[in-house]
Design a protein around this motif. Structure first.
Motif, mmCIF file in Angstrom:
data_model
loop_
_atom_site.group_PDB
_atom_site.id
_atom_site.type_symbol
_atom_site.label_atom_id
_atom_site.label_comp_id
_atom_site.label_asym_id
_atom_site.label_seq_id
_atom_site.Cartn_x
_atom_site.Cartn_y
_atom_site.Cartn_z
ATOM 1 N N THR A 172 0.828 -1.203 0.000
ATOM 2 C CA THR A 172 0.000 0.000 0.000
ATOM 3 C C THR A 172 0.861 1.251 0.000
ATOM 4 O O THR A 172 0.585 2.223 -0.705
ATOM 5 C CB THR A 172 -0.925 0.002 1.227
ATOM 6 N N LEU A 173 1.923 1.251 0.794
ATOM 7 C CA LEU A 173 2.817 2.404 0.844
ATOM 8 C C LEU A 173 3.553 2.581 -0.485
ATOM 9 O O LEU A 173 3.825 3.710 -0.902
ATOM 10 C CB LEU A 173 3.821 2.235 1.986
ATOM 11 N N LEU A 174 3.883 1.478 -1.157
ATOM 12 C CA LEU A 174 4.498 1.582 -2.480
ATOM 13 C C LEU A 174 3.533 2.211 -3.478
ATOM 14 O O LEU A 174 3.932 3.033 -4.311
ATOM 15 C CB LEU A 174 4.937 0.196 -2.960
ATOM 16 N N ASP A 175 2.261 1.820 -3.407
ATOM 17 C CA ASP A 175 1.264 2.444 -4.274
ATOM 18 C C ASP A 175 1.175 3.936 -3.992
ATOM 19 O O ASP A 175 1.032 4.756 -4.905
ATOM 20 C CB ASP A 175 -0.105 1.794 -4.058
ATOM 21 N N LEU A 176 1.264 4.282 -2.703
ATOM 22 C CA LEU A 176 1.209 5.691 -2.324
ATOM 23 C C LEU A 176 2.412 6.443 -2.874
ATOM 24 O O LEU A 176 2.298 7.576 -3.333
ATOM 25 C CB LEU A 176 1.164 5.798 -0.797
ATOM 26 N N SER A 177 3.575 5.807 -2.856
ATOM 27 C CA SER A 177 4.777 6.434 -3.403
ATOM 28 C C SER A 177 4.646 6.639 -4.907
ATOM 29 O O SER A 177 5.030 7.680 -5.445
ATOM 30 C CB SER A 177 5.994 5.567 -3.093
ATOM 31 N N ARG A 178 4.093 5.639 -5.601
ATOM 32 C CA ARG A 178 3.880 5.790 -7.041
ATOM 33 C C ARG A 178 2.901 6.923 -7.326
ATOM 34 O O ARG A 178 3.025 7.644 -8.306
ATOM 35 C CB ARG A 178 3.352 4.482 -7.636
ATOM 36 N N LEU A 179 1.906 7.043 -6.463
ATOM 37 C CA LEU A 179 0.920 8.117 -6.608
ATOM 38 C C LEU A 179 1.611 9.474 -6.552
ATOM 39 O O LEU A 179 1.372 10.351 -7.379
ATOM 40 C CB LEU A 179 -0.128 7.991 -5.507
ATOM 41 N N ASP A 180 2.474 9.669 -5.548
ATOM 42 C CA ASP A 180 3.136 10.960 -5.363
ATOM 43 C C ASP A 180 4.124 11.260 -6.477
ATOM 44 O O ASP A 180 4.278 12.406 -6.893
ATOM 45 C CB ASP A 180 3.849 11.000 -4.013
ATOM 46 N N ASN A 181 4.822 10.228 -6.959
ATOM 47 C CA ASN A 181 5.856 10.439 -7.961
ATOM 48 C C ASN A 181 5.320 10.450 -9.378
ATOM 49 O O ASN A 181 6.020 10.855 -10.308
ATOM 50 C CB ASN A 181 6.932 9.353 -7.829
ATOM 51 N N GLY A 182 4.075 9.985 -9.555
ATOM 52 C CA GLY A 182 3.480 9.980 -10.882
ATOM 53 C C GLY A 182 4.202 9.086 -11.871
ATOM 54 O O GLY A 182 4.301 9.414 -13.063
ATOM 55 N N VAL A 183 4.729 7.939 -11.402
ATOM 56 C CA VAL A 183 5.514 7.071 -12.268
ATOM 57 C C VAL A 183 4.675 5.966 -12.900
ATOM 58 O O VAL A 183 5.198 5.155 -13.654
ATOM 59 C CB VAL A 183 6.686 6.435 -11.480
ATOM 60 N N VAL A 184 3.398 5.901 -12.584
ATOM 61 C CA VAL A 184 2.554 4.831 -13.105
ATOM 62 C C VAL A 184 1.910 5.276 -14.412
ATOM 63 O O VAL A 184 1.329 6.361 -14.491
ATOM 64 C CB VAL A 184 1.475 4.440 -12.082
ATOM 65 N N THR A 185 2.025 4.450 -15.432
ATOM 66 C CA THR A 185 1.379 4.729 -16.704
ATOM 67 C C THR A 185 0.253 3.723 -16.935
ATOM 68 O O THR A 185 0.292 2.605 -16.429
ATOM 69 C CB THR A 185 2.380 4.645 -17.864
ATOM 70 N N LEU A 186 -0.730 4.132 -17.702
ATOM 71 C CA LEU A 186 -1.870 3.262 -17.969
ATOM 72 C C LEU A 186 -1.585 2.324 -19.138
ATOM 73 O O LEU A 186 -0.953 2.714 -20.119
ATOM 74 C CB LEU A 186 -3.104 4.110 -18.289
ATOM 75 N N LYS A 187 -2.050 1.106 -19.013
ATOM 76 C CA LYS A 187 -1.998 0.122 -20.088
ATOM 77 C C LYS A 187 -3.432 -0.341 -20.341
ATOM 78 O O LYS A 187 -3.844 -1.418 -19.917
ATOM 79 C CB LYS A 187 -1.099 -1.052 -19.709
ATOM 80 N N ALA A 188 -4.182 0.520 -21.003
ATOM 81 C CA ALA A 188 -5.609 0.267 -21.190
ATOM 82 C C ALA A 188 -5.849 -0.706 -22.333
ATOM 83 O O ALA A 188 -5.197 -0.630 -23.382
ATOM 84 C CB ALA A 188 -6.341 1.585 -21.443
ATOM 85 N N ASN A 189 -6.771 -1.627 -22.113
ATOM 86 C CA ASN A 189 -7.174 -2.603 -23.120
ATOM 87 C C ASN A 189 -8.671 -2.872 -22.981
ATOM 88 O O ASN A 189 -9.280 -2.588 -21.949
ATOM 89 C CB ASN A 189 -6.397 -3.913 -22.959
#
Length: 360
Positions: A172-189
């Motif tokens: 959960t904390l890793l997800d929170l870190s990704r949220l703050d850093n904006g490093v997650v990209t979408l892979k929509a299908n």
């Protein structure tokens, strides 16, 4: 009160207007004294001295009105830089640029105070969440090492339980870190909604059954809450990032189960949205609901609402991050999430935009 834009022109009480007025008044005073000198035959040097003195007095009066707020702003800014977010600048109601600046500094102080408060809450909550499973795991291992208890399957399941809880918190904390850093990209299908959501609900049931095998606290071990899936039409499809959407649905289900009454019912409802491959998703429970005054805060980090304790046996308060992560995942899609009106319990509504049509 809003700051003046570049195209709004000169405001009647702006600093530019005041300085312009100062120049005009100085010219009028000098011209008036010169006319008096010509009529009374007064020497020009006396008129010059009087004119300079009058101009300096008026300038000093205007300058004091401009520099005094700046001195106060400097003092407040210095206090903010030292970590004191309680001071505010007076004069935010002024009708000039200094009033706009004072209002901006006060808003900045409010934002910094909120960030500092959230930081302290983060440390306190994470420390509390980490302390409980670590203490339980340490107690189990100390008992095994000291020979108080044997390393039988039941003891190891208890240790595994606490280890899994630590793993969930770290994830959960890793997800929170990704949220703050904006490093997650979408892979929509494109995917079929019924089998996808059916799999998410099965995982939730299996996770609850697995956690119930051992004692201690976890996210929840509610086996008395029935999960129901309602997808219409059955062949409904959507376009989204399956992994991020899984975070949304799993966290919403987890939150709904925690606050459900004994033998309650949680419904996951999916419908077609207005745009191609868009999706309307709702998660409904039969719990106490969310007060209207709290609805704007339920998606904040570490917010656990006003409900003092979750309902039913085997539930706990969680970390308060689930709904914040759900909102983050929905925002990544460009969708919306919020609390909808419901006659009973709580209804969280999610809308995903699907495939965005190019503008022709």
């Amino acid at each position: 009160m809003t700051a003046p834009g570049p195209g709004r022109g000169l405001r009647p009480f702006s600093i530019k207007a005041k300085l312009g007025t100062l120049v005009v008044v100085s010219v009028f005073i000098t011209t008036g004294l010169l006319m008096v000198a010509l009529r009374t035959r007064t020497e020009l040097r006396f008129i010059t001295v009087f004119s300079v003195i009058a101009t300096l007095l008026i300038t000093q009066f205007v300058a004091h009105g401009l520099t005094a707020p700046l001195d106060e702003m400097r003092a407040v800014a210095r206090s903010i830089s030292h970590g004191d977010y309680t001071r505010r600048v007076n004069g935010a109601d002024r009708r000039d640029e200094l009033g706009d600046l004072a209002q901006t500094i006060n808003l900045m102080a409010d934002d910094l105070a909120a960030v500092d408060r959230h930081r302290k809450e983060l440390v306190a909550n994470v420390s509390h969440e980490l302390r409980t499973p670590i203490a339980a795991l340490r107690a189990v291992l100390e008992n095994v090492v000291d020979g108080v208890s044997s390393a039988d399957p039941e003891t190891m399941r208890t240790a595994l339980k606490q280890t899994e809880r630590l793993g969930r918190l770290v994830e959960t904390l890793l997800d929170l870190s990704r949220l703050d850093n904006g490093v997650v990209t979408l892979k929509a299908n494109r995917f079929e909604v019924w089998p996808y959501l059916s799999g998410v609900l099965k995982e939730a049931n299996l996770a609850a059954a697995h956690r119930r095998l051992s004692s201690g606290s976890g996210n929840h071990s509610r086996k008395d809450v029935h999960l129901h899936l309602d997808v219409s039409p059955p062949e409904l499809t959507a376009h989204a990032d399956a992994e991020r959407l899984h975070q949304v649905v799993a966290n919403l289900i987890d939150n709904a189960v925690k606050h459900s009454p004994p033998h309650g019912r949680v419904t996951v409802l999916a419908r077609r949205g207005p745009q191609p491959e868009s999706l309307l998703l709702e998660v409904l429970d039969e719990g106490p609901g969310i007060p209207e005054s709290e609805r704007h805060r339920v998606f904040e980090r570490f917010n656990r609402g006003e409900v003092s304790s979750p309902h039913g046996p085997g539930s706990d308060g969680g970390t308060g991050l689930g709904l914040a992560i759900a909102r983050w995942a929905v925002d990544l899609h460009g969708g919306r999430i919020g609390v909808a009106e419901s006659a009973r319990g709580c209804r969280i509504r999610v809308t995903l935009p699907g495939i965005r049509q190019p503008r022709g």
